[in-house]
Write an enzyme that holds these catalytic residues in place. Sequence first.
Site, short mmCIF file in Angstrom:
data_model
loop_
_atom_site.label_atom_id
_atom_site.label_comp_id
_atom_site.label_asym_id
_atom_site.label_seq_id
_atom_site.Cartn_x
_atom_site.Cartn_y
_atom_site.Cartn_z
N ASP A 107 -3.16 0.90 -3.18
CA ASP A 107 -2.65 0.09 -2.06
C ASP A 107 -1.15 0.26 -1.76
OD1 ASP A 107 -5.25 -0.72 -2.29
OD2 ASP A 107 -4.83 -2.83 -2.63
N GLU A 128 -6.29 -1.60 0.78
CA GLU A 128 -6.99 -2.85 1.03
C GLU A 128 -7.15 -2.94 2.53
OE1 GLU A 128 -5.44 -6.29 -1.02
OE2 GLU A 128 -6.77 -7.67 0.03
N VAL A 150 0.48 -1.12 -6.22
CA VAL A 150 0.83 -2.53 -6.07
C VAL A 150 -0.40 -3.37 -5.73
CG1 VAL A 150 3.19 -2.00 -5.35
CG2 VAL A 150 1.42 -2.20 -3.59
N THR A 151 -0.28 -4.66 -6.02
CA THR A 151 0.67 -5.29 -6.91
C THR A 151 0.08 -5.33 -8.32
OG1 THR A 151 -0.13 -7.56 -6.49
CG2 THR A 151 1.65 -6.73 -5.08
N GLN A 189 -4.21 -6.64 -27.95
CA GLN A 189 -5.46 -6.64 -28.72
C GLN A 189 -6.01 -5.23 -28.90
OE1 GLN A 189 -8.15 -10.01 -27.73
NE2 GLN A 189 -6.81 -10.34 -25.98
N LYS A 203 -11.01 -0.53 0.58
CA LYS A 203 -11.67 -1.53 -0.25
C LYS A 203 -11.46 -2.93 0.35
CE LYS A 203 -7.87 -1.93 -3.62
NZ LYS A 203 -7.43 -3.25 -3.19
N CYS A 223 -4.11 -6.30 -7.27
CA CYS A 223 -5.07 -5.20 -7.08
C CYS A 223 -5.05 -4.17 -8.20
CB CYS A 223 -4.84 -4.54 -5.73
SG CYS A 223 -5.30 -5.64 -4.37
N LYS A 236 -9.93 -6.99 -3.96
CA LYS A 236 -8.73 -6.65 -4.73
C LYS A 236 -9.04 -5.47 -5.65
CE LYS A 236 -6.56 -10.02 -2.74
NZ LYS A 236 -5.82 -9.68 -1.50
N1 TIU Z 1 -3.01 -4.79 -3.16
C1 TIU Z 1 -2.85 -6.04 -3.59
O1 TIU Z 1 -2.35 -6.27 -4.68
N2 TIU Z 1 -3.20 -7.06 -2.70
C2 TIU Z 1 -2.60 -8.30 -2.69
O2 TIU Z 1 -2.98 -9.17 -1.92
N3 TIU Z 1 -1.54 -8.49 -3.54
C3 TIU Z 1 -0.73 -9.58 -3.64
O3 TIU Z 1 0.08 -9.62 -4.54
N4 TIU Z 1 -0.83 -10.54 -2.74
#
Ligand code: TIU
Length: 223
Positions: A23, A71, A156-157, A201, A128, A161, A131
């Site tokens: 993303d 996304e 990210v993030t 772990q 996709k 995701c 997430k």
């Molecule tokens: N790609 C992804 O992480 N989608 C999000 O909505 N991330 C947020 O941190 N909001």
Amino acid sequence: MNIPAQPFPYAFDLAHSALVIIDMQRDFIEPGGFGESLGNNVALLSAIVPACQAVLQAWRDAGGLVVHTREAHAADLSDCPPAKRLRGNPELRIGDEGPMGRILVAGEPGNQIIPELAPQPGEIVIDKPGKGAFYATGLHETLQQAGISHLVFMGVTTEVCVQTSMREANDRGYDCLLLEDCTESYFPHFKAVTVEMLRAQGGIIGWTAPSAPLLDALAPPRR
Ligand code: TIU
């Protein structure tokens, strides 16, 4: 190849590995997109772009398989559950018209991967609706057909995701490595604890490492 990582060295073979870039879209990295509409300061995320570019270039040069995800929702939002669209009180909801086109809708300017990391012909691009990169996509089948068993994650993030995708991958039997300097969050402390928990772990979800040892491993041998 074997690279230093936590909690122990990560062994992989390029022919059975894919680089998965989660993303890296304008919607999350530039002002005016989905990330900012949720109230986030998007300025933090662009700092990882040079490190991501270096890894992508090295991976391409070595001939490895590359997967990009976005996304993205269909224009009629038929793949966006109301629970996702209606959650919270964002400035703009998914599907609303924003400065970079409709928020998180496939094909809109804001939904594109940033030019620095734009996919090349032959690379896999996955849209996709969730997430995680494996939910309601054909990613697992595509990777299985390509004989892939190891996944190296960037993007990210970190705690949304990237983490969701890495957990989905781990449950499907992939050995996963997260590149620490090639992922970012709107919340630095969330990134820190996510990196820590994924490898805790004994590598319960996978491994983490900086990109430098991977770049060393991918570099062509000196003559
Ligand atoms: N790609 C992804 O992480 N989608 C999000 O909505 N991330 C947020 O941190 N909001």
